[in-house]
Structure formats: structure tokens, C-alpha cells
Design a protein around this motif. Structure first.
Motif, PDB file in Angstrom:
ATOM      1  N   ASP A  16     -83.702 -10.545 -89.729  1.00 63.43           N
ATOM      2  CA  ASP A  16     -82.296 -10.785 -89.412  1.00 63.43           C
ATOM      3  C   ASP A  16     -81.790 -11.824 -90.052  1.00 63.43           C
ATOM      4  N   SER A  17     -80.324 -12.009 -90.032  1.00 62.83           N
ATOM      5  CA  SER A  17     -79.543 -13.020 -90.915  1.00 62.83           C
ATOM      6  C   SER A  17     -79.987 -14.496 -90.241  1.00 62.83           C
ATOM      7  N   ASN A  18     -80.646 -14.604 -89.086  1.00 61.56           N
ATOM      8  CA  ASN A  18     -80.908 -15.766 -88.492  1.00 61.56           C
ATOM      9  C   ASN A  18     -82.453 -16.306 -88.982  1.00 61.56           C
ATOM     10  N   HIS A  19     -82.895 -15.486 -89.673  1.00 65.58           N
ATOM     11  CA  HIS A  19     -84.262 -15.846 -89.917  1.00 65.58           C
ATOM     12  C   HIS A  19     -84.214 -16.915 -91.196  1.00 65.58           C
ATOM     13  N   PRO A  20     -85.001 -17.866 -91.219  1.00 65.89           N
ATOM     14  CA  PRO A  20     -85.054 -18.849 -92.295  1.00 65.89           C
ATOM     15  C   PRO A  20     -85.163 -18.492 -93.795  1.00 65.89           C
ATOM     16  N   LEU A  21     -86.003 -17.337 -93.882  1.00 69.22           N
ATOM     17  CA  LEU A  21     -86.264 -16.695 -95.357  1.00 69.22           C
ATOM     18  C   LEU A  21     -85.252 -15.473 -95.442  1.00 69.22           C
ATOM     19  N   TYR A  22     -84.372 -15.314 -94.700  1.00 71.75           N
ATOM     20  CA  TYR A  22     -83.324 -14.381 -95.090  1.00 71.75           C
ATOM     21  C   TYR A  22     -82.568 -14.390 -96.342  1.00 71.75           C
ATOM     22  N   SER A  23     -82.017 -15.770 -96.633  1.00 72.13           N
ATOM     23  CA  SER A  23     -81.289 -16.020 -97.750  1.00 72.13           C
ATOM     24  C   SER A  23     -82.079 -16.469 -98.920  1.00 72.13           C
ATOM     25  N   ILE A  24     -83.432 -16.271 -98.987  1.00 69.44           N
ATOM     26  CA  ILE A  24     -84.013 -16.620 -99.969  1.00 69.44           C
ATOM     27  C   ILE A  24     -83.949 -15.329-101.051  1.00 69.44           C
ATOM     28  N   GLU A  25     -83.291 -15.429-102.055  1.00 71.62           N
ATOM     29  CA  GLU A  25     -83.012 -14.405-103.070  1.00 71.62           C
ATOM     30  C   GLU A  25     -83.744 -14.618-104.456  1.00 71.62           C
ATOM     31  N   GLY A  26     -83.651 -13.691-105.088  1.00 79.82           N
ATOM     32  CA  GLY A  26     -84.149 -13.489-106.605  1.00 79.82           C
ATOM     33  C   GLY A  26     -85.432 -13.913-106.739  1.00 79.82           C
ATOM     34  N   VAL A  27     -85.692 -14.479-107.812  1.00 79.26           N
ATOM     35  CA  VAL A  27     -87.190 -15.396-107.959  1.00 79.26           C
ATOM     36  C   VAL A  27     -87.413 -16.404-107.111  1.00 79.26           C
ATOM     37  N   GLU A  28     -86.707 -16.942-106.265  1.00 83.38           N
ATOM     38  CA  GLU A  28     -86.690 -17.986-105.376  1.00 83.38           C
ATOM     39  C   GLU A  28     -88.054 -17.779-104.420  1.00 83.38           C
ATOM     40  N   ASN A  29     -88.696 -18.761-104.316  1.00 83.52           N
ATOM     41  CA  ASN A  29     -89.731 -18.835-103.262  1.00 83.52           C
ATOM     42  C   ASN A  29     -89.305 -19.951-102.187  1.00 83.52           C
ATOM     43  N   ALA A  30     -89.731 -19.854-101.134  1.00 80.10           N
ATOM     44  CA  ALA A  30     -89.775 -20.787 -99.922  1.00 80.10           C
ATOM     45  C   ALA A  30     -91.065 -20.654 -99.271  1.00 80.10           C
ATOM     46  N   ILE A  31     -91.276 -22.146 -98.847  1.00 80.38           N
ATOM     47  CA  ILE A  31     -92.342 -22.312 -97.854  1.00 80.38           C
ATOM     48  C   ILE A  31     -91.991 -23.008 -96.798  1.00 80.38           C
ATOM     49  N   ALA A  32     -92.168 -22.714 -95.431  1.00 72.75           N
ATOM     50  CA  ALA A  32     -91.699 -23.373 -94.143  1.00 72.75           C
ATOM     51  C   ALA A  32     -93.201 -24.026 -93.698  1.00 72.75           C
ATOM     52  N   VAL A  33     -93.272 -25.365 -93.490  1.00 71.60           N
ATOM     53  CA  VAL A  33     -94.495 -25.809 -93.147  1.00 71.60           C
ATOM     54  C   VAL A  33     -94.309 -26.452 -91.645  1.00 71.60           C
ATOM     55  N   GLU A  34     -95.173 -26.075 -90.723  1.00 74.95           N
ATOM     56  CA  GLU A  34     -95.129 -26.481 -89.451  1.00 74.95           C
ATOM     57  C   GLU A  34     -96.097 -27.705 -89.191  1.00 74.95           C
ATOM     58  N   ALA A  35     -95.803 -28.728 -88.980  1.00 79.14           N
ATOM     59  CA  ALA A  35     -96.799 -29.888 -88.659  1.00 79.14           C
ATOM     60  C   ALA A  35     -96.471 -30.803 -87.569  1.00 79.14           C
ATOM     61  N   SER A  36     -97.481 -31.449 -87.246  1.00 75.74           N
ATOM     62  CA  SER A  36     -97.356 -32.113 -85.816  1.00 75.74           C
ATOM     63  C   SER A  36     -96.311 -33.198 -85.641  1.00 75.74           C
ATOM     64  N   LEU A  37     -96.101 -33.965 -86.649  1.00 80.54           N
ATOM     65  CA  LEU A  37     -95.278 -35.013 -86.579  1.00 80.54           C
ATOM     66  C   LEU A  37     -94.029 -34.748 -87.264  1.00 80.54           C
ATOM     67  N   VAL A  38     -93.773 -34.274 -88.290  1.00 79.13           N
ATOM     68  CA  VAL A  38     -92.640 -33.974 -88.981  1.00 79.13           C
ATOM     69  C   VAL A  38     -91.765 -32.552 -88.243  1.00 79.13           C
ATOM     70  N   GLY A  39     -92.455 -32.018 -87.749  1.00 84.91           N
ATOM     71  CA  GLY A  39     -91.918 -30.692 -87.243  1.00 84.91           C
ATOM     72  C   GLY A  39     -91.884 -29.553 -88.111  1.00 84.91           C
ATOM     73  N   LYS A  40     -90.874 -28.919 -88.641  1.00 87.80           N
ATOM     74  CA  LYS A  40     -90.888 -27.922 -89.546  1.00 87.80           C
ATOM     75  C   LYS A  40     -90.085 -28.365 -91.003  1.00 87.80           C
ATOM     76  N   ILE A  41     -90.670 -28.156 -92.123  1.00 87.02           N
ATOM     77  CA  ILE A  41     -89.857 -28.713 -93.243  1.00 87.02           C
ATOM     78  C   ILE A  41     -90.092 -27.357 -94.166  1.00 87.02           C
ATOM     79  N   THR A  42     -89.067 -27.016 -94.983  1.00 77.60           N
ATOM     80  CA  THR A  42     -89.009 -25.806 -95.908  1.00 77.60           C
ATOM     81  C   THR A  42     -88.720 -26.305 -97.338  1.00 77.60           C
ATOM     82  N   LEU A  43     -89.594 -26.000 -98.232  1.00 82.06           N
ATOM     83  CA  LEU A  43     -89.502 -26.236 -99.479  1.00 82.06           C
ATOM     84  C   LEU A  43     -88.983 -24.999-100.247  1.00 82.06           C
TER      85      LEU A  43
END
Ligand SMILES: NC(=O)C1=CN([C@@H]2O[C@H](COP(=O)(O)OP(=O)(O)OC[C@H]3O[C@@H](n4cnc5c(N)ncnc54)[C@H](OP(=O)(O)O)[C@@H]3O)[C@@H](O)[C@H]2O)C=CC1
Ligand SMILES: N[C@@H](CC=O)C(=O)O
Length: 332
Positions: free
Chosen positions: A268-295
């Protein structure tokens, strides 16, 4: 001014990108490293292809010509498949030559061995380009998330698949036409089977798993599916519902088990990867201190991949005197 001597294995999309990047960024490299970076040799397979390569660079089909070059500092590997890449890099490491690779198939299968041998021989191995093209996910995990405990990684790890799905939805291209375009742009592999079957993203996920916990799941237990069977009609129906197909790789690092999958998912449109388009990649990392970060960034292509390799190279040269053991085993 002294010289850093490098050789390239492969002169396809990625090899050419590294070649051009070294030439176009020579001034910056000199500033950073205090030395000229000189490409002294290039390994190719087919002598008959026309190539724009300086006449003073050795172009050869024989790896022996390269490994015998005196005082060679670094080898960039951008050829295809497990072999001969693994054997070439092992020989380089044995000779004390640093290596930088983009070859994910080889590295997912043999990265552990290569890193051990690099450790033993006190050389460095850069593999940023194996995963997510120009997105610096490897160094982020290796250097910037050392204390955090990573619990989950979820991402789009294959540029070709994401590009095809986007072109099929936005421009109504057929699967075949979109794939052809991805090949023309240098995103897809020469044989795109691994791209569209999910295997390419799987290799990248395995490299990330090894990096995070020095272990990979049992490969036979990972669900692997690609985008081959997704039809134009399914994409259109999803769009009418406000949804999109995304090819998603994910792995959870639980206490006693690794759960991984690589498959197309309707989001759905609220999913963090919904708007990643074309040749783009995205990686969401969940970690104990920082929480969630996405590159996010370009996941494939000539200069995106060359960028990752050149940055690895500079890091290796800058730190080779002091950081002889930067392998991922030491992280967790
Ligand atoms: N394209 C991309 O966006 C990315 C690619 N990668 C990886 O980088 C590597 C290179 O990819 P890419 O440049 O796209 O591939 P290409 O098919 O464009 O180029 C491959 C190059 O390797 C050479 N080569 C292949 N096999 C051998 C061999 N056995 N001995 C000597 N040379 C050989 C080819 O020689 P010849 O020219 O003579 O045929 C060619 O120059 C692959 O492992 C790929 O998975 C990683 C990240 C992104
Ligand atoms: N074929 C790969 C290239 C980068 O790894 C992709 O499309 O992601």
C-alpha cells in the motif's frame, strides 16, 4: 610523485565505469591519497571487441600477465560468476594485493573464505559494490552500526526488477521491452536470469546476513521468487487499488533462527518501499539503538557501481597502513 598501480578485471559496464571514474576524478584521488592512481592493466575475455583504452595500458586475456606485474597495489574485480573470479582474487590476496569486488554471485558464495585469506595475508577486501549498487549499505553496517544489534533488514536489492516493474506500470511497457531497456542501460546482467528470478537479490541478502551476524541462513530454506510471472494486468489492477508490486528481500535476525525471503509483494501507499521507483534500491535496517534507518539510491549502473568501488579503494589505501584487519568477522 609516487604511483598507486591498479588493474581491472573486466571492462564491461562496471569495469568501464571504474576506468572512467579513475580518469575523471584523478585530481580528487591525488588530493586524497597524495599519489597518482595509474591503471596498468585490464583483463578481458574477448580480444576482438573494440574498446577505448589508453595505448599504454596492458589489455590481456591472460590473468598471469596481471598477477605478475611488479608492485601491483590493488585489483578491481568486475567479471561475472563464481569462477574464475574467486581464484583470481585468492591469487591476488596471496600476493599481498588488495582487492575490490562488485561480483555478488562470487562473494555470496565465497566472501567468507576470501575475507579469511585476506586477514591471513594482511590485505583488505572491499565489497561495497556487491550490494545495492551505489548505496553505501555495507560500510554503514560495518562502520556505523557496530554497537547496535541489527534485528531486521528489508529492502529492494535488485535495480533491474524495480526498474521493470516501474516501467510496466508507468509507461505500460511489456515485460520484455522493459527488460531490454534495463539491459541497454547497463542495469541488468548480460544474462538477466538472476535479476528476474530473485537470485541476484538473494545473493545480496546473503552478503548482508554474513556481514551482520557472520552467518547465512540455510539457502534451501529461503523463499526465493522473482518478478517473471507478474503480468501487466495484475500491475494495473493493483494500481487501481492504490497498490504497487515491489520485489522485497528481507531477513530477521532472531535469537536462534534466521528467517529470510525474497519475493514480490503488493504494498500500500503507506509502505516505506512503495515510492522506491526505477533503478533505485532502498534498504531499511532495524537496530537496537538507532531504531529504523533507510538508505536509498541507485542500485545498479555504470557510475553508481563505480562509485562504490572507488570509495572502497580510497578507504583501503587510506587505511591500509593502520587498519589491516577490517573484515566483517570482527564486527559482531
Ligand atoms: N551492471 C551493474 O549495474 C552491476 C554489476 N555488478 C556485478 O559486476 C560484475 C560486472 O558486471 P557488468 O560490468 O555489468 O558485466 P558485463 O557483462 O558488462 O561485463 C563483464 C566484463 O567481464 C569480462 N569477463 C567476463 N568473464 C571473464 C573471464 N572469465 N575472464 C576475463 N574477463 C571476463 C567481460 O569481458 P569481454 O568484454 O571481453 O566480454 C566484460 O568485460 C558482475 O559480477 C555483476 O554482477 C555489481 C553491481 C552492479
Ligand atoms: N543486475 C543488478 C546490478 C547490480 O547489482 C541489478 O539490477 O540490481
Amino acid at each position: 610523485m609516487s604511483v598507486i598501480k591498479v588493474a581491472l578485471l573486466g571492462f564491461g559496464t562496471v569495469g568501464e565505469g571504474v576506468y572512467s571514474a579513475i580518469q575523471s576524478h584523478q585530481a580528487q584521488l591525488r588530493k586524497l591519497l597524495g599519489k597518482e592512481v595509474r591503471i596498468v592493466a585490464i583483463l578481458i575475455r574477448d580480444q576482438t571487441k573494440e574498446r577505448m583504452i589508453d595505448a599504454n595500458i596492458l589489455v590481456t586475456t591472460n590473468f598471469e600477465d596481471i598477477i605478475e606485474i611488479p608492485d601491483l597495489d590493488v585489483i578491481f574485480e568486475a567479471i561475472v560468476g563464481e569462477e574464475p573470479g574467486r581464484s583470481y582474487l585468492l591469487q591476488a590476496i596471496e600476493k599481498g594485493i588488495h582487492v575490490v569486488t562488485a561480483n555478488k554471485e562470487m562473494f555470496a558464495n565465497h566472501g567468507h573464505e576470501l575475507i579469511q585469506r585476506a586477514q591471513e595475508n594482511e590485505v583488505n577486501i572491499g565489497f561495497e559494490a556487491t550490494t545495492a549498487g551505489g548505496v553505501p549499505i555495507i560500510r554503514t553496517i560495518k562502520q556505523l552500526l557496530q554497537v547496535n544489534q541489527i534485528t531486521k533488514i528489508q529492502g529492494i536489492l535488485n535495480g533491474t526488477s524495480n526498474f521493470i516493474l516501474t516501467e510496466m506500470r508507468e509507461r505500460k511497457l511489456s515485460f520484455a521491452d522493459a527488460l531490454q531497456l534495463a539491459q541497454n542501460k547497463g542495469y541488468a546482467e548480460a544474462d538477466p536470469t538472476n535479476d528476474i528470478s530473485g537470485i541476484d537479490a538473494f545473493y545480496k541478502l546473503m552478503i548482508l546476513s554474513q556481514l551482520v551476524i557472520n552467518q547465512q541462513p540455510n539457502w534451501s530454506e529461503v523463499i526465493i521468487d522473482g518478478i517473471k510471472s507478474i503480468t501487466q494486468e495484475q500491475i494495473e489492477q493493483a494500481e487501481k487499488r492504490g497498490q504497487r508490486f515491489k520485489h522485497i528481500a528481507e531477513i530477521s535476525f532472531n535469537d536462534h533462527s534466521l528467517v529470510a525471503s525474497v519475493q514480490p509483494i503488493i504494498v500500500d501507499s503507506n509502505h516505506p518501499l512503495y515510492s522506491i521507483e526505477g533503478v533505485e534500491n532502498a534498504i531499511a535496517v532495524e537496530a537496537s539503538l538507532v531504531g529504523k534507518i533507510t538508505l536509498q539510491g541507485p542500485g545498479a549502473g555504470k557510475f553508481a557501481t563505480a562509485s562504490a568501488m572507488i570509495e572502497d579503494f580510497v578507504d583501503i589505501i587510506q587505511h591500509s597502513a593502520t587498519k589491516k584487519r577490517r573484515e566483517y568477522q570482527s564486527i559482531k
